[in-house]
Enzyme design. Structure first.
Site, mmCIF file in Angstrom:
data_model
loop_
_atom_site.group_PDB
_atom_site.id
_atom_site.type_symbol
_atom_site.label_atom_id
_atom_site.label_comp_id
_atom_site.label_asym_id
_atom_site.label_seq_id
_atom_site.Cartn_x
_atom_site.Cartn_y
_atom_site.Cartn_z
ATOM 1 C CE LYS A 67 -107.230 -26.350 17.281
ATOM 2 N NZ LYS A 67 -106.424 -26.381 16.153
ATOM 3 C CE1 TYR A 244 -102.205 -24.289 14.861
ATOM 4 C CE2 TYR A 244 -101.144 -22.029 14.297
ATOM 5 C CZ TYR A 244 -102.302 -22.733 14.679
ATOM 6 O OH TYR A 244 -103.289 -22.016 15.141
ATOM 7 C CB VAL A 262 -105.336 -18.666 12.603
ATOM 8 C CG1 VAL A 262 -104.650 -19.778 12.443
ATOM 9 C CG2 VAL A 262 -106.780 -19.075 12.704
#
Length: 308
Positions: A67, A244, A262
């Site tokens: 991202k 996160y 992850v």
């Protein structure tokens, strides 16, 4: 400062903890079988020096670390118009939350939660004219930044597509609010493949090198990746939103802009100094690499490098 010795010391210190705690991302079947007893760490300095230790040459699925790079690509392509549909605030909720998205009428809180990254993928599909074009743009950027051919892990991408029900729901939800321009299918295909980019720590530390050089290409002599203002903003988003809903703890304990995934990877930036990549597949309760975070804490303690 002898970075090679420091990285070797960190791996040696954490070696006894490998496999002792944390769990791999079992909700993605292709990641469920990854051996958690692995730890790699690598860095790339502004001057082009490199150091690495442990399983730094072992490739892995970078997942949400991607991202960071799709955001970079979208900022290149779209500029400030990107923020018309994507926020810049920490979410305080799980990265795949539907509740917050409904409350905010389909506008993702930031580009690093899943909804935000799907919205970024939509912009890339629009700019490229197709999902295939967007995927080619992503790989071209990653290959340029790392200096080596980079590809998608087809097995991981297929596994994500087969089980990514919540991401499918997020994309359709945003589409219902008019926040997604393209058909949902190519947008999700782009998103699932970007998460399945396969790299190792050495490549990842190198690829993120522009973030410690005010946007200049990691290898120099090429066009800047981002301008100074954009680079500062990417680093700011990494610090506040990149790990996160653990971003506050990471800023408190480590004090560096970070982006995690992850798959067990984390990228960290020391502005004007270096970029660092760590990888260990076992995750903590927030979805961040358990030993990866410990490795970063040890690095900061040993080097006293921090943005604070």
């Amino acid at each position: 400062m002898n970075f090679q010795t420091i990285l070797e010391d960190i791996v040696a210190t954490l070696q006894p903890e490998l496999g002792a705690a944390g769990t791999v991302a079992s909700y993605i079947p292709a990641l469920a079988c990854v051996d958690p007893r692995q730890l790699g760490i690598a860095l790339h300095t502004c001057r082009g020096e490199e150091a690495a230790a442990g399983d730094s040459a072992t490739p892995f699925s970078i997942q949400s670390v991607s991202k960071l790079f799709t955001l970079t690509l979208a900022m290149q392509r779209v500029g400030d118009a990107l923020w018309e549909r994507i926020g810049r605030e920490p979410s305080g909720n799980p990265f795949n939350s539907l509740v917050q998205l409904e409350n905010e009428q389909g506008k993702p809180r930031n580009p690093f939660i899943n909804a935000g990254a799907i919205a970024v993928a939509d912009r890339l599909v629009t700019h490229a004219g197709s999902g295939e074009g967007a995927k080619a743009d992503i790989l071209a950027l990653m290959t340029s930044l790392s200096g080596e051919p980079i590809g998608f892990d087809a097995e991981v991408a297929a596994s994500e597509a087969a089980t990514g029900y919540r991401n499918i729901a997020l994309a359709n939800f945003m589409k219902s609010f008019g926040k997604i321009d393209n058909d949902v299918a190519p947008v999700l295909d782009t998103y699932f493949n970007q998460c399945a980019v396969r790299m190792n720590c050495r490549q990842l530390a190198r690829a993120a090198g522009f973030l410690c050089r005010d946007g200049a290409h990691p290898f120099g002599g090429r066009s800047d990746v981002t301008n100074e203002r954009q680079t500062r903003r990417i680093n700011a988003l990494m610090l506040t939103c990149g790990t996160y809903d653990a971003a506050g703890d990471v800023a408190f304990n480590i004090g560096l802009p970070c982006k995690s995934g992850v798959g067990g990877g984390i990228v960290a930036v020391v502005p004007d100094q270096l970029t660092l990549a760590v990888w260990s597949p076992a995750l903590d309760a927030t979805g961040n690499s358990l030993l990866g975070m410990k490795a970063l804490e040890l690095f900061v303690a040993k080097t006293r490098l921090s943005v604070f």
